[in-house]
Motif scaffolding. Structure first.
Motif, PDB file in Angstrom:
ATOM      1  N   UNK A 132       0.890  -1.159   0.000  1.00 34.79           N
ATOM      2  CA  UNK A 132       0.000   0.000   0.000  1.00 34.79           C
ATOM      3  C   UNK A 132       0.928   1.208   0.000  1.00 34.79           C
ATOM      4  N   UNK A 133       0.625   2.201  -0.827  1.00 34.77           N
ATOM      5  CA  UNK A 133       1.502   3.357  -0.973  1.00 34.77           C
ATOM      6  C   UNK A 133       0.645   4.597  -1.137  1.00 34.77           C
ATOM      7  N   UNK A 134       0.893   5.601  -0.300  1.00 40.89           N
ATOM      8  CA  UNK A 134       0.142   6.857  -0.381  1.00 40.89           C
ATOM      9  C   UNK A 134       1.093   8.034  -0.180  1.00 40.89           C
ATOM     10  N   UNK A 135       0.780   9.189  -0.804  1.00 42.69           N
ATOM     11  CA  UNK A 135       1.628  10.372  -0.607  1.00 42.69           C
ATOM     12  C   UNK A 135       1.488  10.931   0.804  1.00 42.69           C
ATOM     13  N   UNK A 136       2.602  11.424   1.324  1.00 41.87           N
ATOM     14  CA  UNK A 136       2.603  12.089   2.625  1.00 41.87           C
ATOM     15  C   UNK A 136       2.208  13.540   2.374  1.00 41.87           C
ATOM     16  N   UNK A 137       1.146  14.025   3.066  1.00 46.90           N
ATOM     17  CA  UNK A 137       0.729  15.414   2.823  1.00 46.90           C
ATOM     18  C   UNK A 137       1.817  16.412   3.232  1.00 46.90           C
ATOM     19  N   UNK A 138       1.950  17.467   2.428  1.00 42.05           N
ATOM     20  CA  UNK A 138       2.904  18.530   2.745  1.00 42.05           C
ATOM     21  C   UNK A 138       2.389  19.271   3.977  1.00 42.05           C
ATOM     22  N   UNK A 139       3.141  19.985   4.701  1.00 46.44           N
ATOM     23  CA  UNK A 139       4.476  20.441   4.355  1.00 46.44           C
ATOM     24  C   UNK A 139       5.596  19.608   4.962  1.00 46.44           C
ATOM     25  N   UNK A 140       5.354  18.867   6.027  1.00 47.11           N
ATOM     26  CA  UNK A 140       6.498  18.249   6.694  1.00 47.11           C
ATOM     27  C   UNK A 140       6.193  16.831   7.138  1.00 47.11           C
ATOM     28  N   UNK A 141       7.254  16.084   7.273  1.00 50.14           N
ATOM     29  CA  UNK A 141       7.147  14.742   7.812  1.00 50.14           C
ATOM     30  C   UNK A 141       7.116  14.808   9.334  1.00 50.14           C
ATOM     31  N   UNK A 142       6.334  13.950   9.962  1.00 48.17           N
ATOM     32  CA  UNK A 142       6.369  13.852  11.421  1.00 48.17           C
ATOM     33  C   UNK A 142       7.682  13.166  11.811  1.00 48.17           C
ATOM     34  N   UNK A 143       8.094  13.247  13.066  1.00 42.19           N
ATOM     35  CA  UNK A 143       9.322  12.549  13.471  1.00 42.19           C
ATOM     36  C   UNK A 143       9.277  11.053  13.164  1.00 42.19           C
ATOM     37  N   UNK A 144       8.111  10.411  13.362  1.00 44.90           N
ATOM     38  CA  UNK A 144       8.023   8.975  13.079  1.00 44.90           C
ATOM     39  C   UNK A 144       8.235   8.713  11.591  1.00 44.90           C
ATOM     40  N   UNK A 145       7.570   9.493  10.728  1.00 41.63           N
ATOM     41  CA  UNK A 145       7.711   9.308   9.281  1.00 41.63           C
ATOM     42  C   UNK A 145       9.147   9.595   8.815  1.00 41.63           C
TER      43      UNK A 145
END
Length: 151
Positions: A132-145
């Motif tokens: 399963x693959x989905x885009x990470x919403x902008x603007x930033x990655x969380x620390x876990x991501x």
């Protein structure tokens, strides 16, 4: 490893509870039962409990303790929406939910970034070479991501 068949929303909730116990996670479950209570039946008249076919729709929302923060909405139509750190995976087959969660909490899920066009994707491997693959919403990655980034 084949997917376990989860014929009902309640069976899926039980399977999620087993995954939570396996990883030492706490969870909360909210059930919506009846055509007038489930999210995909908003056109049903008030106090209409059964679907036109006579079935009783049952939807559940499961919130799992993190990190990562994960929620699962199980729909009566045998699918689910899983949200991991704000990344939404729509139309995940209900039978795939336990292996999806094991992949996330077992450290198999990862983010993949690219320079052009810029962006990141959250990739969750499932058994039988499915992903399963989905885009990470902008603007930033969380620390876990951001801690799971692969090139």
């Amino acid at each position: 490893m084949a997917h376990a068949h989860l014929p009902t929303t309640e069976a899926a909730v039980t399977a999620i509870r087993e995954v939570a116990a396996e990883f030492g996670l706490s969870l909360s479950v909210t059930d919506d039962i009846g055509a007038d209570r489930t999210s995909r039946r908003t056109s049903a008249p008030l106090f209409t409990v059964l679907d036109p076919d006579g079935s009783l729709p049952h939807e559940a929302f499961v919130d799992l303790a993190g990190p990562p923060s994960v929620s699962v909405r199980l729909f009566p139509e045998d699918d689910a929406k899983i949200t991991v750190e704000g990344v939404e995976f729509h139309d995940v087959p209900r039978d795939s939910v336990p292996s999806f969660l094991r992949s996330v909490y077992g450290g198999l899920a990862f983010t993949k970034g690219r320079l052009f066009p810029p962006g990141h994707w959250l990739v969750v491997p499932l058994p039988c070479d499915e992903t399963c693959k989905e885009p990470v919403p902008a603007p930033a990655l969380t620390p876990w991501l951001s801690g799971r980034t692969r090139r």
